[in-house]
Design a protein around this motif. Structure first.
Motif, PDB file in Angstrom:
ATOM      1  N   UNK A  18       4.195   9.469 -19.188  1.00 20.64           N
ATOM      2  CA  UNK A  18       3.497   8.968 -18.000  1.00 20.64           C
ATOM      3  C   UNK A  18       4.085   7.648 -17.511  1.00 20.64           C
ATOM      4  N   UNK A  19       4.305   6.720 -18.425  1.00 20.80           N
ATOM      5  CA  UNK A  19       4.838   5.408 -18.044  1.00 20.80           C
ATOM      6  C   UNK A  19       6.210   5.509 -17.402  1.00 20.80           C
ATOM      7  N   UNK A  20       7.065   6.375 -17.955  1.00 21.54           N
ATOM      8  CA  UNK A  20       8.395   6.561 -17.371  1.00 21.54           C
ATOM      9  C   UNK A  20       8.306   7.192 -15.984  1.00 21.54           C
ATOM     10  N   UNK A  21       7.398   8.138 -15.808  1.00 17.79           N
ATOM     11  CA  UNK A  21       7.232   8.774 -14.493  1.00 17.79           C
ATOM     12  C   UNK A  21       6.843   7.734 -13.445  1.00 17.79           C
ATOM     13  N   UNK A  22       5.979   6.799 -13.819  1.00 13.40           N
ATOM     14  CA  UNK A  22       5.574   5.741 -12.886  1.00 13.40           C
ATOM     15  C   UNK A  22       6.756   4.825 -12.581  1.00 13.40           C
ATOM     16  N   UNK A  23       7.521   4.464 -13.616  1.00 12.46           N
ATOM     17  CA  UNK A  23       8.701   3.613 -13.396  1.00 12.46           C
ATOM     18  C   UNK A  23       9.702   4.327 -12.497  1.00 12.46           C
ATOM     19  N   UNK A  24       9.939   5.622 -12.737  1.00 10.21           N
ATOM     20  CA  UNK A  24      10.862   6.387 -11.891  1.00 10.21           C
ATOM     21  C   UNK A  24      10.355   6.422 -10.451  1.00 10.21           C
ATOM     22  N   UNK A  25       9.075   6.742 -10.274  1.00  8.59           N
ATOM     23  CA  UNK A  25       8.505   6.821  -8.932  1.00  8.59           C
ATOM     24  C   UNK A  25       8.620   5.503  -8.191  1.00  8.59           C
ATOM     25  N   UNK A  26       8.279   4.413  -8.874  1.00  5.70           N
ATOM     26  CA  UNK A  26       8.350   3.082  -8.261  1.00  5.70           C
ATOM     27  C   UNK A  26       9.795   2.725  -7.917  1.00  5.70           C
ATOM     28  N   UNK A  27      10.704   2.984  -8.833  1.00  7.79           N
ATOM     29  CA  UNK A  27      12.111   2.658  -8.608  1.00  7.79           C
ATOM     30  C   UNK A  27      12.672   3.427  -7.415  1.00  7.79           C
ATOM     31  N   UNK A  28      12.411   4.706  -7.371  1.00 11.07           N
ATOM     32  CA  UNK A  28      12.921   5.522  -6.262  1.00 11.07           C
ATOM     33  C   UNK A  28      12.298   5.079  -4.942  1.00 11.07           C
ATOM     34  N   UNK A  48       0.836  -1.207   0.000  1.00 11.14           N
ATOM     35  CA  UNK A  48       0.000   0.000   0.000  1.00 11.14           C
ATOM     36  C   UNK A  48       0.870   1.256   0.000  1.00 11.14           C
ATOM     37  N   UNK A  49       1.880   1.278   0.859  1.00 11.41           N
ATOM     38  CA  UNK A  49       2.730   2.476   0.939  1.00 11.41           C
ATOM     39  C   UNK A  49       3.548   2.657  -0.333  1.00 11.41           C
ATOM     40  N   UNK A  50       4.021   1.557  -0.928  1.00 16.05           N
ATOM     41  CA  UNK A  50       4.785   1.680  -2.166  1.00 16.05           C
ATOM     42  C   UNK A  50       3.903   2.210  -3.294  1.00 16.05           C
ATOM     43  N   UNK A  51       2.695   1.693  -3.404  1.00 19.72           N
ATOM     44  CA  UNK A  51       1.778   2.153  -4.454  1.00 19.72           C
ATOM     45  C   UNK A  51       1.485   3.644  -4.283  1.00 19.72           C
ATOM     46  N   UNK A  52       1.229   4.048  -3.043  1.00 19.52           N
ATOM     47  CA  UNK A  52       0.927   5.453  -2.756  1.00 19.52           C
ATOM     48  C   UNK A  52       2.134   6.345  -3.053  1.00 19.52           C
ATOM     49  N   UNK A  53       3.309   5.934  -2.589  1.00 17.00           N
ATOM     50  CA  UNK A  53       4.520   6.725  -2.847  1.00 17.00           C
ATOM     51  C   UNK A  53       4.807   6.799  -4.345  1.00 17.00           C
ATOM     52  N   UNK A  54       4.621   5.693  -5.053  1.00 16.60           N
ATOM     53  CA  UNK A  54       4.853   5.673  -6.500  1.00 16.60           C
ATOM     54  C   UNK A  54       3.950   6.680  -7.205  1.00 16.60           C
ATOM     55  N   UNK A  55       2.675   6.689  -6.852  1.00 19.18           N
ATOM     56  CA  UNK A  55       1.731   7.622  -7.477  1.00 19.18           C
ATOM     57  C   UNK A  55       2.125   9.068  -7.226  1.00 19.18           C
TER      58      UNK A  55
END
Length: 182
Positions: free
Chosen positions: A139-149, A117-124
């Motif tokens: 958009x897709x790259x922003x999500x990948x960057x957010x998830x990776x970080x 839950x926290x990872x999904x929220x932080x990624x968004x």
């Protein structure tokens, strides 16, 4: 989302009790007493002690992400903003209840669910921030960057193999490289 006044008081009391005696010493009765309501009121608002822990962690995460967003918007120097942002995240992880949750103060399935839950929220939130500061990012790259970080920060925070300063330096470097690519 803003907490209702009662939820906010319960979470504030939870934080105070945890700091004072650790999560193991926190009970629904003690929370109720600290807030000045019945135990049933606390149960009605949250349902379980685990739900209070989750709400507390999410509240802390949102506060940290609010600071990250402010750092990124208000600081013209990207590396300084990133440094402050990563430091803010590590401070979140150092909170007593967060440490208790991470140290096994909740059951494994509950911990896994909380991490998801926290990872999904932080990624968004991070993806939206990356789009704001680098509007050209797809958009897709922003999500990948957010998830990776989010995942890299979590790994450095929850299973540290480096000194905090070195971990921060590496995460900042990764973010600079990712953002410079767009």
């Amino acid at each position: 989302m803003t907490d209702s006044p009662l939820r906010a008081r319960i979470l504030d009391a939870t934080a105070g009790l945890t700091i004072g005696g650790g999560w193991a010493a926190v009970s629904m009765g003690k929370i109720a007493s600290a807030v000045g309501v019945s135990r049933q009121t606390v149960y009605k608002e949250f349902g379980s002690r685990q739900s209070i822990a989750e709400a507390y962690v999410m509240r802390r995460l949102d506060a940290a992400l609010d600071e990250v967003e402010a750092n990124m918007r208000d600081n013209p120097d990207l590396e300084s903003a990133l440094q402050a942002s990563i430091s803010t995240f590590f401070e979140l992880v150092d909170a007593p209840l967060v440490q208790t949750v991470l140290a096994g103060g909740v059951s494994s399935p509950d911990l896994i669910q909380l991490i998801e839950i926290t990872n999904r929220h932080a990624t968004e939130r991070l993806a939206a921030l990356f789009k704001e500061i680098r509007p050209g990012i797809p958009d897709g790259d922003a999500v990948v960057f957010g998830d990776t970080i989010a995942r890299v920060c979590a790994a450095h925070a929850f299973a540290p193999t480096l000194e905090r300063d070195e971990a921060t330096r590496r995460v900042v470097r990764l973010m600079v490289v990712l953002l410079a690519a767009h």
